[in-house]
Design a protein around this motif. Structure first.
Motif, PDB file in Angstrom:
ATOM      1  N   SER A  25       0.810  -1.376  -0.155  1.00 23.72           N
ATOM      2  CA  SER A  25       0.294  -0.495  -0.086  1.00 23.72           C
ATOM      3  C   SER A  25       0.648   1.240  -0.106  1.00 23.72           C
ATOM      4  CB  SER A  25      -1.278   0.274   0.951  1.00 23.72           C
ATOM      5  OG  SER A  25      -1.935   1.328   0.963  1.00 23.72           O
ATOM      6  N   PHE A  26       1.929   1.084   0.910  1.00 22.21           N
ATOM      7  CA  PHE A  26       3.176   2.630   0.433  1.00 22.21           C
ATOM      8  C   PHE A  26       3.405   2.278  -0.364  1.00 22.21           C
ATOM      9  CE2 PHE A  26       7.175   4.269   1.732  1.00 22.21           C
ATOM     10  CZ  PHE A  26       6.457   5.255   2.298  1.00 22.21           C
ATOM     11  N   GLN A  27       3.938   1.525  -1.123  1.00 30.10           N
ATOM     12  CA  GLN A  27       4.697   1.483  -2.844  1.00 30.10           C
ATOM     13  C   GLN A  27       3.648   2.411  -3.366  1.00 30.10           C
ATOM     14  OE1 GLN A  27       8.039   1.002  -3.183  1.00 30.10           O
ATOM     15  NE2 GLN A  27       7.089   1.942  -5.660  1.00 30.10           N
ATOM     16  N   ARG A  28       2.150   1.741  -3.521  1.00 32.18           N
ATOM     17  CA  ARG A  28       1.250   2.809  -4.846  1.00 32.18           C
ATOM     18  C   ARG A  28       1.224   3.970  -4.331  1.00 32.18           C
ATOM     19  NH1 ARG A  28      -1.862  -1.992  -3.793  1.00 32.18           N
ATOM     20  NH2 ARG A  28      -2.865  -1.713  -2.078  1.00 32.18           N
ATOM     21  N   SER A  29       1.429   4.191  -2.921  1.00 32.62           N
ATOM     22  CA  SER A  29       1.500   5.804  -1.892  1.00 32.62           C
ATOM     23  C   SER A  29       2.428   6.621  -2.915  1.00 32.62           C
ATOM     24  CB  SER A  29       0.977   5.880  -1.059  1.00 32.62           C
ATOM     25  OG  SER A  29       0.242   5.549  -0.689  1.00 32.62           O
ATOM     26  N   MET A  30       3.433   6.082  -3.342  1.00 29.08           N
ATOM     27  CA  MET A  30       4.945   6.302  -2.954  1.00 29.08           C
ATOM     28  C   MET A  30       5.611   6.835  -4.785  1.00 29.08           C
ATOM     29  SD  MET A  30       6.354   7.866  -0.904  1.00 29.08           S
ATOM     30  CE  MET A  30       7.583   8.257  -1.557  1.00 29.08           C
ATOM     31  N   ASP A  31       3.907   5.416  -5.064  1.00 28.05           N
ATOM     32  CA  ASP A  31       4.342   5.779  -7.348  1.00 28.05           C
ATOM     33  C   ASP A  31       3.732   7.134  -7.321  1.00 28.05           C
ATOM     34  OD1 ASP A  31       6.091   3.701  -6.749  1.00 28.05           O
ATOM     35  OD2 ASP A  31       4.894   2.398  -7.588  1.00 28.05           O
ATOM     36  N   ARG A  32       2.150   7.627  -6.539  1.00 27.56           N
ATOM     37  CA  ARG A  32       1.204   8.172  -7.462  1.00 27.56           C
ATOM     38  C   ARG A  32       2.207   9.315  -6.641  1.00 27.56           C
ATOM     39  NH1 ARG A  32      -4.390   6.049  -4.943  1.00 27.56           N
ATOM     40  NH2 ARG A  32      -2.374   5.679  -3.139  1.00 27.56           N
ATOM     41  N   PHE A  33       2.497   9.446  -5.342  1.00 26.12           N
ATOM     42  CA  PHE A  33       3.613  11.223  -4.994  1.00 26.12           C
ATOM     43  C   PHE A  33       4.541  11.200  -6.036  1.00 26.12           C
ATOM     44  CE2 PHE A  33       7.122  12.112  -2.949  1.00 26.12           C
ATOM     45  CZ  PHE A  33       6.269  13.868  -2.494  1.00 26.12           C
ATOM     46  N   THR A  34       5.490   9.983  -6.287  1.00 30.88           N
ATOM     47  CA  THR A  34       5.905  10.158  -7.524  1.00 30.88           C
ATOM     48  C   THR A  34       5.667  10.797  -8.938  1.00 30.88           C
ATOM     49  OG1 THR A  34       7.188   8.420  -6.541  1.00 30.88           O
ATOM     50  CG2 THR A  34       8.149   9.442  -8.922  1.00 30.88           C
ATOM     51  N   ASP A  35       5.098  10.483  -9.310  1.00 27.75           N
ATOM     52  CA  ASP A  35       4.345  10.691 -10.851  1.00 27.75           C
ATOM     53  C   ASP A  35       3.848  12.139 -10.689  1.00 27.75           C
ATOM     54  OD1 ASP A  35       4.725   8.551 -11.852  1.00 27.75           O
ATOM     55  OD2 ASP A  35       3.116   7.719 -11.726  1.00 27.75           O
ATOM     56  N   GLU A  36       2.956  12.857  -9.730  1.00 26.96           N
ATOM     57  CA  GLU A  36       2.943  13.570  -9.961  1.00 26.96           C
ATOM     58  C   GLU A  36       3.245  15.089  -9.237  1.00 26.96           C
ATOM     59  OE1 GLU A  36      -0.400  14.707  -9.258  1.00 26.96           O
ATOM     60  OE2 GLU A  36      -1.200  13.071  -9.754  1.00 26.96           O
ATOM     61  N   LEU A  37       4.624  14.157  -8.378  1.00 28.36           N
ATOM     62  CA  LEU A  37       5.770  14.848  -8.157  1.00 28.36           C
ATOM     63  C   LEU A  37       6.140  15.939  -9.544  1.00 28.36           C
ATOM     64  CD1 LEU A  37       7.306  17.233  -6.266  1.00 28.36           C
ATOM     65  CD2 LEU A  37       9.421  15.417  -5.770  1.00 28.36           C
ATOM     66  N   SER A  38       7.019  14.571 -10.447  1.00 26.48           N
ATOM     67  CA  SER A  38       6.848  14.572 -11.610  1.00 26.48           C
ATOM     68  C   SER A  38       6.478  16.188 -12.178  1.00 26.48           C
ATOM     69  CB  SER A  38       7.501  13.089 -12.239  1.00 26.48           C
ATOM     70  OG  SER A  38       8.002  12.269 -11.850  1.00 26.48           O
ATOM     71  N   GLN A  39       5.349  15.514 -12.372  1.00 27.85           N
ATOM     72  CA  GLN A  39       4.579  16.357 -13.784  1.00 27.85           C
ATOM     73  C   GLN A  39       4.874  17.892 -12.913  1.00 27.85           C
ATOM     74  OE1 GLN A  39       2.516  15.182 -16.362  1.00 27.85           O
ATOM     75  NE2 GLN A  39       1.427  17.350 -16.472  1.00 27.85           N
ATOM     76  N   LEU A  40       4.819  17.847 -11.867  1.00 27.12           N
ATOM     77  CA  LEU A  40       4.517  19.516 -11.026  1.00 27.12           C
ATOM     78  C   LEU A  40       6.274  20.000 -11.827  1.00 27.12           C
ATOM     79  CD1 LEU A  40       3.167  21.916  -9.040  1.00 27.12           C
ATOM     80  CD2 LEU A  40       4.367  20.279  -7.447  1.00 27.12           C
ATOM     81  N   VAL A  41       6.727  19.106 -11.475  1.00 28.19           N
ATOM     82  CA  VAL A  41       7.660  19.625 -11.975  1.00 28.19           C
ATOM     83  C   VAL A  41       7.977  20.149 -13.708  1.00 28.19           C
ATOM     84  CG1 VAL A  41      10.457  18.779 -12.408  1.00 28.19           C
ATOM     85  CG2 VAL A  41       9.793  18.359 -10.354  1.00 28.19           C
ATOM     86  N   LYS A  42       7.277  19.180 -14.244  1.00 31.32           N
ATOM     87  CA  LYS A  42       7.685  19.488 -15.783  1.00 31.32           C
ATOM     88  C   LYS A  42       6.574  20.713 -15.828  1.00 31.32           C
ATOM     89  CE  LYS A  42       6.306  15.496 -17.429  1.00 31.32           C
ATOM     90  NZ  LYS A  42       6.067  14.947 -18.955  1.00 31.32           N
TER      91      LYS A  42
END
Length: 51
Positions: A25-42
């Motif tokens: 569950s934590f891994q899925r949350s971290m994957d979503r967080f990483t995707d959102e952070l990448s989108q924000l940086v872009k």
């Protein structure tokens, strides 16, 4: 001996299952967080280039 082994598995099995569930569950949350952070940086990079 066999009874001791079954008792050990039953007492340790539940915490192992809960731990595995929480880790996935934590891994899925971290994957979503990483995707959102990448989108924000872009988006910030694109915004910075516009000015």
């Amino acid at each position: 001996m066999e009874q001791n082994l079954l008792t050990a598995i039953s007492s340790v099995g539940f915490p192992i299952v809960v731990t595995l569930y929480l880790l996935t569950s934590f891994q899925r949350s971290m994957d979503r967080f990483t995707d959102e952070l990448s989108q924000l940086v872009k988006e910030l990079h694109e915004h910075r280039q516009a000015y």
